[in-house]
Design a protein around this motif. Structure first.
Motif, PDB file in Angstrom:
ATOM      1  N   PHE A 165       0.816  -1.196   0.000  1.00 33.14           N
ATOM      2  CA  PHE A 165       0.000   0.000   0.000  1.00 33.14           C
ATOM      3  C   PHE A 165       0.860   1.261   0.000  1.00 33.14           C
ATOM      4  N   ALA A 166       1.943   1.268   0.782  1.00 32.31           N
ATOM      5  CA  ALA A 166       2.641   2.506   1.136  1.00 32.31           C
ATOM      6  C   ALA A 166       3.249   3.231  -0.063  1.00 32.31           C
ATOM      7  N   ASP A 167       3.757   2.476  -1.044  1.00 29.96           N
ATOM      8  CA  ASP A 167       4.509   3.134  -2.101  1.00 29.96           C
ATOM      9  C   ASP A 167       3.639   3.722  -3.199  1.00 29.96           C
ATOM     10  N   GLN A 168       2.355   3.460  -3.119  1.00 27.92           N
ATOM     11  CA  GLN A 168       1.548   3.884  -4.254  1.00 27.92           C
ATOM     12  C   GLN A 168       0.842   5.208  -3.996  1.00 27.92           C
ATOM     13  N   GLU A 169       0.276   5.715  -5.086  1.00 30.18           N
ATOM     14  CA  GLU A 169      -0.328   7.042  -5.015  1.00 30.18           C
ATOM     15  C   GLU A 169      -1.762   6.989  -4.512  1.00 30.18           C
ATOM     16  N   THR A 170      -2.193   8.104  -3.954  1.00 24.44           N
ATOM     17  CA  THR A 170      -3.610   8.334  -3.783  1.00 24.44           C
ATOM     18  C   THR A 170      -3.929   9.587  -4.579  1.00 24.44           C
ATOM     19  N   ASN A 171      -5.214   9.834  -4.795  1.00 25.97           N
ATOM     20  CA  ASN A 171      -5.615  10.957  -5.634  1.00 25.97           C
ATOM     21  C   ASN A 171      -6.160  12.083  -4.750  1.00 25.97           C
ATOM     22  N   PRO A 172      -5.387  13.178  -4.547  1.00 24.19           N
ATOM     23  CA  PRO A 172      -5.826  14.216  -3.617  1.00 24.19           C
ATOM     24  C   PRO A 172      -6.975  15.073  -4.166  1.00 24.19           C
ATOM     25  N   ASN A 173      -7.079  15.190  -5.481  1.00 28.99           N
ATOM     26  CA  ASN A 173      -8.107  16.066  -6.064  1.00 28.99           C
ATOM     27  C   ASN A 173      -8.945  15.344  -7.107  1.00 28.99           C
ATOM     28  N   PRO A 174      -9.817  14.476  -6.671  1.00 29.92           N
ATOM     29  CA  PRO A 174     -10.600  13.722  -7.646  1.00 29.92           C
ATOM     30  C   PRO A 174     -11.696  14.584  -8.272  1.00 29.92           C
ATOM     31  N   THR A 175     -12.076  14.262  -9.487  1.00 33.17           N
ATOM     32  CA  THR A 175     -13.216  14.921 -10.117  1.00 33.17           C
ATOM     33  C   THR A 175     -14.498  14.375  -9.494  1.00 33.17           C
ATOM     34  N   VAL A 176     -15.403  15.287  -9.150  1.00 38.74           N
ATOM     35  CA  VAL A 176     -16.639  14.842  -8.516  1.00 38.74           C
ATOM     36  C   VAL A 176     -17.800  15.022  -9.489  1.00 38.74           C
ATOM     37  N   ILE A 215     -21.861  -9.242 -12.435  1.00 39.85           N
ATOM     38  CA  ILE A 215     -20.498  -8.758 -12.646  1.00 39.85           C
ATOM     39  C   ILE A 215     -20.503  -7.243 -12.466  1.00 39.85           C
ATOM     40  N   VAL A 216     -19.665  -6.756 -11.557  1.00 41.25           N
ATOM     41  CA  VAL A 216     -19.551  -5.316 -11.326  1.00 41.25           C
ATOM     42  C   VAL A 216     -18.144  -4.887 -11.721  1.00 41.25           C
ATOM     43  N   GLN A 217     -18.072  -3.929 -12.648  1.00 39.60           N
ATOM     44  CA  GLN A 217     -16.775  -3.335 -12.964  1.00 39.60           C
ATOM     45  C   GLN A 217     -16.681  -2.012 -12.221  1.00 39.60           C
ATOM     46  N   PHE A 218     -15.514  -1.745 -11.636  1.00 34.37           N
ATOM     47  CA  PHE A 218     -15.332  -0.440 -10.993  1.00 34.37           C
ATOM     48  C   PHE A 218     -14.067   0.212 -11.540  1.00 34.37           C
ATOM     49  N   THR A 219     -14.073   1.551 -11.541  1.00 33.93           N
ATOM     50  CA  THR A 219     -13.025   2.318 -12.205  1.00 33.93           C
ATOM     51  C   THR A 219     -12.280   3.190 -11.195  1.00 33.93           C
ATOM     52  N   PRO A 220     -11.062   2.793 -10.804  1.00 36.69           N
ATOM     53  CA  PRO A 220     -10.312   3.632  -9.869  1.00 36.69           C
ATOM     54  C   PRO A 220     -10.094   5.029 -10.468  1.00 36.69           C
ATOM     55  N   THR A 221     -10.020   6.059  -9.620  1.00 35.02           N
ATOM     56  CA  THR A 221      -9.928   7.437 -10.130  1.00 35.02           C
ATOM     57  C   THR A 221      -8.581   7.712 -10.793  1.00 35.02           C
ATOM     58  N   ILE A 222      -7.525   7.011 -10.352  1.00 35.55           N
ATOM     59  CA  ILE A 222      -6.228   7.124 -11.032  1.00 35.55           C
ATOM     60  C   ILE A 222      -5.650   5.720 -11.202  1.00 35.55           C
ATOM     61  N   HIS A 243      -2.929   4.307 -10.590  1.00 36.86           N
ATOM     62  CA  HIS A 243      -2.052   3.720  -9.573  1.00 36.86           C
ATOM     63  C   HIS A 243      -2.695   3.763  -8.199  1.00 36.86           C
ATOM     64  N   CYS A 244      -3.988   4.002  -8.158  1.00 37.19           N
ATOM     65  CA  CYS A 244      -4.682   4.175  -6.879  1.00 37.19           C
ATOM     66  C   CYS A 244      -4.365   3.013  -5.923  1.00 37.19           C
ATOM     67  N   SER A 245      -3.823   3.366  -4.768  1.00 36.04           N
ATOM     68  CA  SER A 245      -3.399   2.343  -3.818  1.00 36.04           C
ATOM     69  C   SER A 245      -4.583   1.742  -3.076  1.00 36.04           C
ATOM     70  N   LEU A 246      -5.740   2.386  -3.177  1.00 38.95           N
ATOM     71  CA  LEU A 246      -6.882   1.920  -2.405  1.00 38.95           C
ATOM     72  C   LEU A 246      -7.863   1.093  -3.242  1.00 38.95           C
ATOM     73  N   ALA A 247      -7.462   0.767  -4.457  1.00 40.32           N
ATOM     74  CA  ALA A 247      -8.377   0.047  -5.350  1.00 40.32           C
ATOM     75  C   ALA A 247      -8.811  -1.298  -4.759  1.00 40.32           C
ATOM     76  N   THR A 248      -7.885  -2.006  -4.110  1.00 40.61           N
ATOM     77  CA  THR A 248      -8.242  -3.312  -3.533  1.00 40.61           C
ATOM     78  C   THR A 248      -9.281  -3.144  -2.427  1.00 40.61           C
ATOM     79  N   LEU A 249      -9.076  -2.121  -1.588  1.00 42.14           N
ATOM     80  CA  LEU A 249     -10.020  -1.875  -0.496  1.00 42.14           C
ATOM     81  C   LEU A 249     -11.396  -1.488  -1.038  1.00 42.14           C
TER      82      LEU A 249
END
Lengths: 152, 332
Positions: free
Chosen positions: A1-12, A72-79, A81-87
């Protein structure tokens, strides 16, 4: 988890109008709207927005087959490299495990081409043993419940 | 038509039953799951199975699998709580040892046929071998990090001190003793996703495996050529198109030679070995399905096991909380 990015300014995006929702029995037919209704309000782990508002979930990326009992549900991480995609995927999976009738086989996968670790995350989310073990981890379960219930 | 007839059903509400296996004499069935208990089942005077014992209080999380020692005196249990417990029947069943060492969930455990060794594996990617001395003390004799991912299953050879492991890294490995240590001496590649389970043929020359890629594979041993030490294991048969979801367990009956699978599509299936003459198929082995029960359970079937002594009797267990006893009726 630690080395990856999170998205501070996502489009809403705007939340779609609430559709009338009818309580169902286990044997009733379910459609994409029903499934979307179950998971649209799951909160992103790092933002005060729902997965619908972040366009992580879209009704058009949900597939329901009543005859074969498949969802079947497809989901789209906001970036990508999103580190929280698994969660996020785990939260969607857990909510559907709780709310959908047991007759359904549920697959939660990343929208193809939208995450750098797509295959690894899909494999992890499909591993029922790892999902079951994760849900016995009190800390992780708390985080998942916060996403599902929108509480902090 | 050969078919499966359900003899009895037991339901445990809100629990997932992960694993079930018979003792070597086929008189007692053990089952375990998310309720953190091991239940023992035996046939009563009226020929019906009843729960005769509940072993509990030692594991704090799901019990994933169990293994009987070959003499039937010991039972080992592997749990998501990172420990393995050893149970023995004195007046009652009691836990005589807790084996600690794995960093997280222990997925599988297997006794050697000699009774001297126990193999365990975990999500921590390691495979451990424990040696048992005359005082029933368990000492770790080897820790092997040969897999690159979560190890799902370990299974000892029916006669020799050799065992197989199956992993989330899509491979199967074989191990044998070398001096005081154990070493991995063979890797089998061919599955395209997690290998969930493996089992041995009666003579130990063939291995069957099943996995997330919805296939069942047969692997055959080819004796070493002159100048080489190790036998080579090759995939001689891949069975695809039968299972609609991941295949979670495979059990090879040593009496009837029939192979039983438990699948995420709620079904259990029985396969029979047949010979082929195909050129591409060096081992000349194939499998044909002889029976299927599509709605064996309401949810994923996690495990199905043949009774090792009483022919054609089997048990299955599922996420739906049910344990079922079946009879395979082979009236061709």
């Amino acid at each position: 988890f630690a080395d990856q990015e999170t998205n501070p300014n996502p489009t809403v995006f705007q939340r779609s109008a609430e559709e009338e929702y009818i309580n169902k029995n286990d044997d009733d037919e379910y459609d994409e709207r029903d499934v979307f209704h179950m998971i649209r309000d799951i909160k992103d782990p790092e933002h005060p927005y729902s997965l619908e508002e972040l366009n992580v979930l879209e009704k058009s990326l949900i597939e329901v087959n009543n005859e074969n009992n498949k969802v079947i549900v497809q989901f789209t991480p906001t970036i990508p490299h999103c580190s929280l995609a698994t969660l996020i995927g785990l939260s969607i999976r857990v909510k559907l495990l709780r709310d959908l009738p047991k007759r359904f086989k549920v697959d939660v996968v990343i929208t193809p081409g939208t995450h750098a670790s797509e295959l690894a995350i899909n494999k992890q989310l499909a591993d029922k043993e790892r999902v079951a073990a994760a849900l016995e981890n009190v800390h992780l379960l708390t985080v998942v419940n916060q996403c599902i219930n929108g509480e902090n | 038509m050969p078919r499966l007839q359900c003899l009895q059903t037991f339901e445990s509400l809100n629990d997932k039953i992960w694993f079930t296996c018979w003792n070597p004499s086929g008189t007692i069935l053990a089952s375990c799951g998310s309720d953190k208990k091991i239940k023992l089942w035996q046939r009563g005077d009226d020929d019906k199975y009843v729960c005769i014992n509940v072993l509990e209080g030692s594991h704090t999380r799901t019990i994933r699998s169990i293994s009987w020692s070959k003499d039937g005196k010991f039972l080992a249990s592997a749990s998501f709580d990172a420990t393995v417990c050893i149970w023995v029947k004195r007046e009652n069943w009691e836990c005589i040892a807790t084996l600690e060492g794995h960093e997280n969930e222990v997925k599988s455990v297997s006794w050697s046929s000699s009774g001297n060794f126990l193999a365990t594996c975990s999500r921590d990617k390691s495979v451990w071998v424990w040696e048992i001395d005359e005082d029933e003390a368990f000492e770790c004799s080897s820790v092997m990090n040969s897999h690159s991912q979560d190890v799902k299953c370990v299974k000892f050879h029916p006669n020799d001190d050799i065992f197989a492991s199956a992993s989330y890294d899509d491979t199967i490995k074989l191990y044998k003793p070398s001096g005081d240590e154990w070493i991995s001496f063979c890797t089998m590649e061919g599955h395209s996703s997690t290998v969930w389970c493996v089992d041995w043929s009666e003579d130990g020359n063939t291995l069957v495996s099943c996995g997330d890629d919805r296939t069942v594979k047969l692997w055959k041993e080819f004796k070493p050529s002159i100048g080489s030490n190790n036998a080579i294991w090759k995939c001689v048969c891949t069975l695809s198109g039968y299972h609609d979801r991941p295949v979670y367990s495979v059990d090879w009956c040593h009496k009837t030679d029939l192979i039983l699978t438990a699948c995420g599509d709620n079904a259990i299936r029985v396969f029979r070995k047949c010979q082929t003459d195909g050129v591409e198929n060096e081992g000349g082995l194939s499998l044909e399905m002889v029976a299927k029960e599509y709605d064996a359970h309401k949810e994923d079937v996690n495990c199905a096991a043949w009774n090792p002594i009483e022919e054609n009797i089997l048990a299955s267990c599922s996420d739906d909380g049910m344990l079922k006893f079946w009879k395979f009726i082979d009236d061709q």
